[in-house]
Design a protein around this motif. Sequence first.
Motif, mmCIF file in Angstrom:
data_model
loop_
_atom_site.group_PDB
_atom_site.id
_atom_site.type_symbol
_atom_site.label_atom_id
_atom_site.label_comp_id
_atom_site.label_asym_id
_atom_site.label_seq_id
_atom_site.Cartn_x
_atom_site.Cartn_y
_atom_site.Cartn_z
ATOM 1 N N GLU A 134 0.832 -1.219 0.000
ATOM 2 C CA GLU A 134 0.000 0.000 0.000
ATOM 3 C C GLU A 134 0.859 1.259 0.000
ATOM 4 O O GLU A 134 0.559 2.231 -0.703
ATOM 5 N N LEU A 135 1.932 1.221 0.762
ATOM 6 C CA LEU A 135 2.812 2.401 0.794
ATOM 7 C C LEU A 135 3.541 2.560 -0.542
ATOM 8 O O LEU A 135 3.780 3.688 -0.997
ATOM 9 N N GLN A 136 3.886 1.452 -1.182
ATOM 10 C CA GLN A 136 4.526 1.527 -2.504
ATOM 11 C C GLN A 136 3.587 2.162 -3.520
ATOM 12 O O GLN A 136 4.012 2.965 -4.356
ATOM 13 N N ASN A 137 2.324 1.782 -3.443
ATOM 14 C CA ASN A 137 1.338 2.392 -4.342
ATOM 15 C C ASN A 137 1.226 3.886 -4.087
ATOM 16 O O ASN A 137 1.117 4.684 -5.020
ATOM 17 N N ALA A 138 1.251 4.256 -2.807
ATOM 18 C CA ALA A 138 1.169 5.682 -2.469
ATOM 19 C C ALA A 138 2.398 6.422 -3.016
ATOM 20 O O ALA A 138 2.287 7.520 -3.572
ATOM 21 N N SER B 199 4.123 5.565 -5.599
ATOM 22 C CA SER B 199 3.932 5.637 -7.047
ATOM 23 C C SER B 199 2.984 6.766 -7.409
ATOM 24 O O SER B 199 3.185 7.458 -8.409
ATOM 25 N N ALA B 200 1.957 6.955 -6.593
ATOM 26 C CA ALA B 200 1.012 8.052 -6.837
ATOM 27 C C ALA B 200 1.731 9.396 -6.759
ATOM 28 O O ALA B 200 1.484 10.300 -7.565
ATOM 29 N N VAL B 201 2.644 9.518 -5.810
ATOM 30 C CA VAL B 201 3.406 10.767 -5.679
ATOM 31 C C VAL B 201 4.265 10.985 -6.923
ATOM 32 O O VAL B 201 4.347 12.098 -7.462
ATOM 33 N N LEU B 202 4.914 9.919 -7.385
ATOM 34 C CA LEU B 202 5.757 10.034 -8.578
ATOM 35 C C LEU B 202 4.924 10.460 -9.781
ATOM 36 O O LEU B 202 5.313 11.347 -10.551
ATOM 37 N N LEU B 203 3.776 9.816 -9.935
ATOM 38 C CA LEU B 203 2.909 10.153 -11.074
ATOM 39 C C LEU B 203 2.431 11.593 -10.985
ATOM 40 O O LEU B 203 2.397 12.319 -11.990
ATOM 41 N N PHE B 204 2.120 12.032 -9.783
ATOM 42 C CA PHE B 204 1.698 13.422 -9.578
ATOM 43 C C PHE B 204 2.827 14.377 -9.970
ATOM 44 O O PHE B 204 2.617 15.365 -10.678
ATOM 45 N N GLY B 205 4.027 14.068 -9.512
ATOM 46 C CA GLY B 205 5.174 14.913 -9.820
ATOM 47 C C GLY B 205 5.424 15.006 -11.314
ATOM 48 O O GLY B 205 5.631 16.089 -11.870
ATOM 49 N N ILE B 206 5.401 13.844 -11.983
ATOM 50 C CA ILE B 206 5.658 13.814 -13.428
ATOM 51 C C ILE B 206 4.580 14.616 -14.153
ATOM 52 O O ILE B 206 4.886 15.447 -15.024
ATOM 53 N N VAL C 195 -4.961 10.982 -9.432
ATOM 54 C CA VAL C 195 -3.807 11.206 -8.567
ATOM 55 C C VAL C 195 -3.750 12.674 -8.154
ATOM 56 O O VAL C 195 -3.460 12.997 -6.995
ATOM 57 N N TYR D 197 9.830 12.799 -5.401
ATOM 58 C CA TYR D 197 9.949 13.185 -6.816
ATOM 59 C C TYR D 197 11.159 14.077 -7.059
ATOM 60 O O TYR D 197 11.924 13.864 -8.002
ATOM 61 N N LEU E 132 -2.190 8.845 2.361
ATOM 62 C CA LEU E 132 -2.347 8.730 0.900
ATOM 63 C C LEU E 132 -2.608 7.279 0.507
ATOM 64 O O LEU E 132 -3.418 6.998 -0.384
ATOM 65 N N LEU F 244 -1.178 2.050 -11.100
ATOM 66 C CA LEU F 244 0.098 2.363 -10.469
ATOM 67 C C LEU F 244 0.980 1.114 -10.381
ATOM 68 O O LEU F 244 2.180 1.157 -10.655
ATOM 69 N N PHE G 3 4.634 1.104 -12.155
ATOM 70 C CA PHE G 3 5.748 1.305 -11.240
ATOM 71 C C PHE G 3 6.184 0.048 -10.518
ATOM 72 O O PHE G 3 7.363 -0.121 -10.218
ATOM 73 N N ASN G 4 5.246 -0.792 -10.188
ATOM 74 C CA ASN G 4 5.584 -1.905 -9.318
ATOM 75 C C ASN G 4 5.452 -3.259 -9.987
ATOM 76 O O ASN G 4 5.699 -4.267 -9.369
#
Lengths: 254, 200
Positions: free
Chosen positions: A44-48, A50-57, B129, B149, B180, B194, B198-199
Motif C-alpha cells: 500500500e505504501l509503494q502504491n502511495a 507511485s502516486a506521488v511520482l505520477l503526480f510529480g511527473i 492522482v 519526486y 495517501l 500504479l 511502477f511496481n
Amino acid sequence: MDNSSGNQQSDIMRYLDNEMNENEQQLFLEELKNNASLQTELNELQNAKSAVLLFGITNEVAAVRQGRKQNTVPAPVIKLNPFKTILKFAVAAACVVLVFLAINKYNNRPSADDLYASRFEAFEPVTVRDENIETSPIQNAYLAKKYNEVISLFKAKSTKDNGDYIMAGVAYMETNNVSNAIEIFKDLLDKNKAANTGNYNDEAKYYLALAYLKNKNYTDAVTLMQDIHNDKGSAYSNKFSDTYINDVKRLQSK
Amino acid sequence: MGFKGKFNDEELIESLKSGIKRNEAIGFLYDNYFNTLSAYIVNNRGTQEDAEDIFQEVLVNFIALVQAGKFRGESSIKTFIFSMNKFKWLNELKRRNNALGRDTGFEKNKEIIEFNNLDLFEKDATTQVKELLERLGEQCRKILVMFYYDNFSMKEILDKLDYENEQVVRNKKYKCLKQLSVMVNDSPTLQHNLKTIFNG
C-alpha cells in the motif's frame, strides 16, 4: 504505539526509501515472507509512493507545456490537402519512373546488384496483437533489425519454427552472409519435403532464388526463378517475370 | 521556447531518472518531437488541442516507464514515443466511436512498436492522482513530492519547511504517505494502474 510496531514502521520506510544496506534488506525480505500484514502495508505504501511520482511527473510536464504556450507562438501545423499531396507524390513518382526508364535505356543491362535490389523485400512476420500471445524473442529481434541477435537466437533454439528459418535466412542476407542464407533456406525446403508440408515453402524458394543471385550462382538462380514464375499457386510467381529472368540469364554470359 | 540543453538518448534517460535537468529534458522532448507527433494527429482527424493533450499524456507515460526502469533502450526514444503517440491517438479515436483513423502515410519512420493497454496509464489515472494529492493537503503534498519526486534530502526539506528537526519530518512523511495509501486503496483502478507501471 509500542516499540515493535514503531520498529516495523521504521523498517518499512527505510526499505521503501532505499535506506537499508544489503544485509538489512535480506532480513527485511525474510520477514516479509512470514508476515502477510507487513507485506500488505508495504504494498500500500509503494502504491502511495507511485502516486506521488505520477503526480510529480504530471505536474512537471504540464508546467513545461504551459511555459511553452506562454512564451512561444506555436509553429502552425500545416494540414495537408490530401489531393495536393497525392498529386505531388504522383508527379514525383512519374518523374522517378521517367528518370529510371531513361537510365535503364542507357544502361540496358542491369547488374546483379540491381536485379537483387529490385526484387528483395524484407520478410514481414505475422504479428498478432493479443495480450495472451507473446511475440517470440527471434521475432522481436528481427522486427528490431538486430540481425546478429536473430542469428544467435536461431542457432541456440532447439525446436525451430519454419518462420524462424525465414527470419534467420533473411538476417544472414542482410548481414551479407549469403552462403549461410542459402544453407538455411535449403534446410527448410528439405525439412518441408521430408514432412510433406509446404509451410513457408514459397518464402524459402523466393529468398533462396535471390540468395543465389546475390551469391552469383546465376544458373541456380535462373532455374529456381523459372520454377517460381511457372508455379501460379506461388505467392511470388509474379516477382520473376520473363524479362527479369532474361536479365539474370545475361549475367551468366558475362 | 527553446531549452538550452541538448541531449542524446542516454543523457535524456539519465536526466529523466535522476531529476537533474529534468525540466530541460522535458523541454528538449517538446522541442524535438512535438511538431512531428502533433502533425500526425492533426492530419488524422484531431485538433491542435488533441495533439497537445495526447503529447502530454505520452510524455507522462514515457517518463513513468523510464523511472520504473521499463524503458530499456531497445528502440530509440523517437521511435518509442512516436509509436506511443500513434497508439494513444488511435485508441482515443476508438473511444470517440470514430472509425479507426486511416494511416495517412504521413510518418516516414515505418518502425513501429506494439503496445498493449497494460503498458500505459489510463487517461483518468493522472486526474485521480491529482485529486488525491490535493485532498491530502499542502504540507503533506510538499513533503512527499520533495522527497520522492524531487529527491530532496531530509535536511533540504527541513530547510524549506518549518519543522523542529529531521525526525519530525520523517514522522510527518510517514503519516502523509500512510494517509495517501488509504486513499489510493479506495480506488482499485488507480491501484491497478500504479502497480502496472511502477511496481509490476
